[in-house]
Write an enzyme that holds these catalytic residues in place. Structure first.
Site, PDB file in Angstrom:
ATOM      1  N   ASP A 155     -80.369  -9.015  -0.458  1.00 30.72           N
ATOM      2  CA  ASP A 155     -80.787 -10.075  -1.358  1.00 30.72           C
ATOM      3  C   ASP A 155     -82.149  -9.714  -1.938  1.00 30.72           C
ATOM      4  O   ASP A 155     -83.086  -9.430  -1.192  1.00 30.72           O
ATOM      5  CB  ASP A 155     -80.887 -11.389  -0.572  1.00 30.72           C
ATOM      6  CG  ASP A 155     -80.962 -12.604  -1.488  1.00 30.72           C
ATOM      7  OD1 ASP A 155     -80.457 -12.533  -2.627  1.00 30.72           O
ATOM      8  OD2 ASP A 155     -81.527 -13.619  -1.065  1.00 30.72           O
ATOM      9  N   HIS A 191     -89.473 -17.715  -9.798  1.00 31.52           N
ATOM     10  CA  HIS A 191     -89.113 -18.131  -8.437  1.00 31.52           C
ATOM     11  C   HIS A 191     -90.127 -17.608  -7.413  1.00 31.52           C
ATOM     12  O   HIS A 191     -90.599 -18.351  -6.559  1.00 31.52           O
ATOM     13  CB  HIS A 191     -87.707 -17.636  -8.097  1.00 31.52           C
ATOM     14  CG  HIS A 191     -87.324 -17.821  -6.656  1.00 31.52           C
ATOM     15  ND1 HIS A 191     -87.125 -19.055  -6.081  1.00 31.52           N
ATOM     16  CD2 HIS A 191     -87.119 -16.913  -5.651  1.00 31.52           C
ATOM     17  CE1 HIS A 191     -86.807 -18.909  -4.801  1.00 31.52           C
ATOM     18  NE2 HIS A 191     -86.797 -17.621  -4.517  1.00 31.52           N
ATOM     19  N   ARG A 203     -97.464 -20.344   0.590  1.00 34.82           N
ATOM     20  CA  ARG A 203     -98.797 -19.807   0.879  1.00 34.82           C
ATOM     21  C   ARG A 203     -99.827 -20.470  -0.033  1.00 34.82           C
ATOM     22  O   ARG A 203    -100.468 -19.807  -0.847  1.00 34.82           O
ATOM     23  CB  ARG A 203     -98.807 -18.278   0.663  1.00 34.82           C
ATOM     24  CG  ARG A 203     -97.885 -17.487   1.592  1.00 34.82           C
ATOM     25  CD  ARG A 203     -97.900 -15.989   1.284  1.00 34.82           C
ATOM     26  NE  ARG A 203     -97.467 -15.683  -0.076  1.00 34.82           N
ATOM     27  CZ  ARG A 203     -96.196 -15.558  -0.449  1.00 34.82           C
ATOM     28  NH1 ARG A 203     -95.236 -15.682   0.426  1.00 34.82           N
ATOM     29  NH2 ARG A 203     -95.893 -15.307  -1.711  1.00 34.82           N
ATOM     30  N   ASP A 234     -76.918 -18.722  -2.204  1.00 35.12           N
ATOM     31  CA  ASP A 234     -77.561 -18.287  -0.964  1.00 35.12           C
ATOM     32  C   ASP A 234     -78.169 -19.517  -0.292  1.00 35.12           C
ATOM     33  O   ASP A 234     -79.374 -19.747  -0.321  1.00 35.12           O
ATOM     34  CB  ASP A 234     -78.640 -17.260  -1.325  1.00 35.12           C
ATOM     35  CG  ASP A 234     -79.411 -16.768  -0.122  1.00 35.12           C
ATOM     36  OD1 ASP A 234     -78.858 -16.806   0.989  1.00 35.12           O
ATOM     37  OD2 ASP A 234     -80.559 -16.328  -0.303  1.00 35.12           O
ATOM     38  N   SER A 292     -73.301 -17.916   2.771  1.00 37.48           N
ATOM     39  CA  SER A 292     -73.519 -17.713   1.344  1.00 37.48           C
ATOM     40  C   SER A 292     -72.155 -17.834   0.671  1.00 37.48           C
ATOM     41  O   SER A 292     -71.152 -17.373   1.217  1.00 37.48           O
ATOM     42  CB  SER A 292     -74.087 -16.327   1.044  1.00 37.48           C
ATOM     43  OG  SER A 292     -75.169 -16.019   1.898  1.00 37.48           O
ATOM     44  N   THR A 312     -82.987 -16.053  -6.189  1.00 38.31           N
ATOM     45  CA  THR A 312     -82.902 -17.270  -7.002  1.00 38.31           C
ATOM     46  C   THR A 312     -83.261 -17.006  -8.463  1.00 38.31           C
ATOM     47  O   THR A 312     -84.261 -16.365  -8.759  1.00 38.31           O
ATOM     48  CB  THR A 312     -83.881 -18.330  -6.461  1.00 38.31           C
ATOM     49  OG1 THR A 312     -83.582 -18.558  -5.106  1.00 38.31           O
ATOM     50  CG2 THR A 312     -83.763 -19.628  -7.245  1.00 38.31           C
TER      51      THR A 312
END
Lengths: 391, 391
Positions: free
Chosen positions: B106, B113, B122, B214, B238, B325
Site C-alpha cells: 500500500d 492525504h 503529528r 483499505d 480490504s 487514500t
C-alpha cells in the site's frame, strides 16, 4: 530395506526429524525428512502422496492431529523398514524452499534489540523503547516473494539513502548492508476471517520453526521508514533454513519467557511456558561473531500469533512470522551488525580485519541448536547466504 | 448465437471490457468479461482453457502481448458470434475475488492525504510531510489474506488502543473505524529477483486497475504504528471491486501527474504521462460524501512499481499495489473519514445525521468512472462493504 546409520550425538537424530523439500537430478521436488546425513523420502516411507508435493503446504494443511500421527509413524517406520529407494545421502540432493510462503510478518520481540535500535535510530529520545513496546508485540508485514532458501546468493540492493551530510538523497548500492538473526515460525493451519487464535491454542496452529536471516540495508531503511515502516530496506531478500523443525520436537526446549511487566492484556496471556531455549550462532566468513540466545526474547511466538489474529485477520497454511532480531543482553549476543558494531562505530574483528557492515563476497551462516527429547540435542541446519554485487 | 444489447451510455461497453471471475450455481468459478449488464464466459467465447480457471492469474502470466491480442479477439468476437451458453445476466452470477493476491503493498501517493494525516497524527511537527515524502513513493507491505471481493461483510476489528486520557491501553472493538478510497494496480507479470522494472516499462507489467477500500481502524493504528508502521489497524480487511479494468482501456484517461518538485531521481522519471483522470465517488449509506480525483495523485503507478523493484525485490503475477487514500485539495474530495471529519471533530451529515466514523450496519460503496476510447466513458463497478459487529 536399508538401515540408516546416525552418528552418536548427531543433531538430526530421532528427537528432531525436521521436514524439508529435496530433489535429485531428473526428479521433481518432494518432501523428505532429515535423519543424520541422510534424507528419507516421506511419500515412499509412508506411502502417502501428500508428501509427493513440492512443498510442505498440503501436509501442513492437514492439521495438528495429523502432524502428531505422522511424527509417530516416521519414528516407528524409520527404525524398522526403510525402502532403499527412499534414502538419499544429504550431499546428493538439492534442498528447496520447504513451504510456499503466504503472508509474512516480521516482529520485533527482543527487548535488547528494540532498545539498541531505539538508541541508534532515535538518539534524541529519552526512552529507547516506544510507549507501545511492552504492551503488544510490534510487527509489520514484509515481502513474501523474496524469501529464499539457504544457499541462494544475495544481490546487494540499490536504493535511496540520505546521510547526515547529504543535502539531497543519493541513489546507489547500499553501503550499510546488515543481517538480522531471527527465528521464523511456520503456520500450518490458520483461522477464518473474523475469528482469532487464542495464545493457548497457538501450538495447534504453529507447525514448525526455521532459521531466518532478514537481510537489511540500514541506509535505505533509515531514510524510508517514516512514517509507514521498513520497506525496500528489507524487501530485497530474506534467507530461511531448508529444514523445518517441528514444534513437536521442541517440548524439551520450552522455558518461561522473561517476566512481562506491566502485565499484558488477557488476550496475550499464556498458560504454558512459551520461551524457547534455542542457542543461535552467527558466522561471518567462517568465524562465529555472535551467539544470540532465543530464551531472552520478551514476546513469545504464541503471543505473536494471538496478536496478529486478534483483529480477525485470517491466517493461512504457509504463513510465516519471524521473531525479529534475536539479541541478548551481552554485546556478543547481538544478532545484527548495526548493534554489534554500534552503528558501525565499533568494528568487530573478523579473520583479523576490522569489519562493520557486509562487503561483496562476505558469507553469513546462521545455525542453532536446542534441547530435544531424552537428553538429545537437536539442530536447525543453517541459513547461509553470500553477498554479490548486482550484475 | 446471441447478440448482446448494451444500453446507450453504458459504462461497460466495448471501450471497457473488464475481466472478472464469476460462477453460476453448480459450476466452478471461471473468467468472464463484463459487457453491459451481462457476463460473457471467456473460455467459451475464445475457446481457450486458460479462462476456465478460477482466477485471472494464469491469463495474466501470459504477458502483455497476449493481453493485447485477447482484448482484440474479444472485441472482434463479441460483435460477431457469441455462443448462447457463454452469456449470463449479471444479476444471475456470483462474482469472486478476480485474482489470487501474491504480495500486497500500500502506497501513500496523495500529497493532500499525506499532509492531512501528518497534521492529524503529528500536530506538533512543523512540516506535515516527512522529509522523504517528495523523494520516493512511501509504501509498506500489507496483508494479502484479508483482501476480499466487493459485498463481503466487514467484521469490526478489536484491538488495543490508548487514547490521550487512558493511563494504560484498553482492548475492545475499534471506535474509530474508517475507510480509505484507493485504486489498486494488479501486476500481470513481474521481475526476477535481483532485477528491476524501469518506470517506462511498467505498462508492460501492470495488467489492470481495481477499486480498493483499505478499511482502517484509526485508534488501533495510532497506538501500534511506531516505529514499524501500520499492522492490525489495517490487516483485518480490504475490499476490491470484482472487475479488473485493463490498463489498455485507460489510454484516454492518461493525464500528466502534478509537477514533481524537487525533481525525482532518474529511476523514477517517466517519458509518458502516467496520471489517470479517474473520478472516484464515496457513498455512505447511499449518499455521496466525497469525490476524490485520482488525477491529483502525486506519485504514479509506474513510479510505485519502479520504486518497489529498484532494490531487486521480485514481483509476481497477482501482486497488488494500492495507491493509498485518494484525496484532492477540496474538503469534499477527501477519501478517508479521518480527513473528511478532521479527526472526528467536524462531522459530516449523512442522511440528515451528523457522522464521523463507521457504525455497525453502515455500508460504503466506492465507484469510479474514466474517459475511454472514442469518447466513451468507462466504469469500475463498485467496491461495497457493510460493517457488522463481531459475532
Amino acid at each position: 530395506m536399508t538401515s540408516i546409520s546416525i552418528s552418536e550425538g548427531s543433531l538430526f537424530g530421532l528427537a528432531n526429524l525436521p521436514y524439508g523439500v529435496y530433489s535429485v537430478p531428473g526428479q521433481d521436488p518432494r518432501v523428505g525428512v532429515r535423519l543424520g546425513e541422510h534424507v528419507v523420502d516421506l511419500a515412499l516411507l509412508l506411502g502417502d502422496d501428500v508428501f509427493a508435493a513440492g512443498s510442505l503446504n498440503p501436509f501442513m494443511a492437514q492439521g495438528h492431529e495429523r502432524w502428531v500421527e505422522v511424527r509417530g509413524a516416521i519414528t516407528e517406520r524409520i527404525q524398522r523398514d526403510v525402502p532403499d529407494e527412499a534414502v538419499h545421502e544429504l550431499r546428493d540432493v538439492t534442498l528447496h524452499l520447504p513451504f510456499e510462503v503466504a503472508d509474512y510478518v516480521d516482529f520485533y520481540a527482543s527487548e535488547h534489540h528494540a532498545a539498541n535500535l531505539g538508541r541508534l535510530f532515535r538518539p534524541e529520545a529519552a526512552e529507547p523503547l516506544m510507549p507501545n513496546w511492552k504492551h503488544l508485540p510490534v510487527g509489520y508485514h514484509g515481502r513474501s516473494s523474496s524469501i529464499v532458501v539457504s544457499g541462494t546468493e544475495i544481490v546487494r540492493p540499490s536504493g535511496q539513502r540520505k546521510g547526515p551530510g547529504d543535502e539531497v538523497p543519493v541513489f546507489g548500492p547500499s553501503v550499510r548492508l546488515d543481517i538480522e538473526a531471527e527465528l521464523g515460525f511456520v503456520v500450518g493451519t490458520g483461522n477464518a476471517m473474523g475469528t482469532s487464535i487464542p495464545a493457548d491454542e497457538a501450538e495447534r496452529h504453529i507447525f514448525g520453526v526455521v532459521l531466518f536471516n532478514d537481510w537489511s540495508a540500514r541506509d535505505i531503511q533509515a531514510w524510508e521508514y517514516v512514517p509507514l515502516g521498513p520497506n525496500l530496506g528489507k524487501s530485497f531478500a530474506s534467507t530461511v533454513s531448508p529444514w523445518v523443525v517441528p514444534l513437536l520436537a521442541l517440548e524439551a526446549a520450552r522455558v518461561p519467557t522473561p517476566t512481562q511487566e506491566p502485565a499484558v492484556l488477557p488476550y496475550l496471556q499464556m498458560q504454558r511456558p512459551w520461551g524457547l531455549d534455542i542457542a543461535v550462532e552467527v558466522e561471518w566468513n567462517g568465524q562465529v561473531v555472535s551467539r544470540p540466545p532465543y530464551a531472552a526474547m520478551y514476546w513469545s511466538p504464541a503471543q505473536m500469533l494471538a496478536h496478529q489474529t486478534v483483529n480477525g485477520a485470517p491466517s493461512r497454511t504457509g504463513d510465516l512470522f519471524a521473531s525479529g532480531t534475536i539479541s541478548g543482553p551481552a554485546k556478543d549476543q547481538r544478532g545484527a551488525f548495526i548493534e554489534l558494531t554500534w552503528g558501525g562505530t565499533e568494528p568487530v574483528e573478523v579473520n583479523g580485519a576490522p569489519r562493520t557492515f557486509l562487503e561483496d563476497g562476505d558469507e553469513i551462516v546462521l545455525s542453532a541448536t536446542a534441547p530435544g527429547a531424552d537428553g538429545a540435542r537437536i539442530g536447525f541446519g543453517e541459513a547461509r547466504g553470500r553477498i554479490v554485487a548486482k550484475a
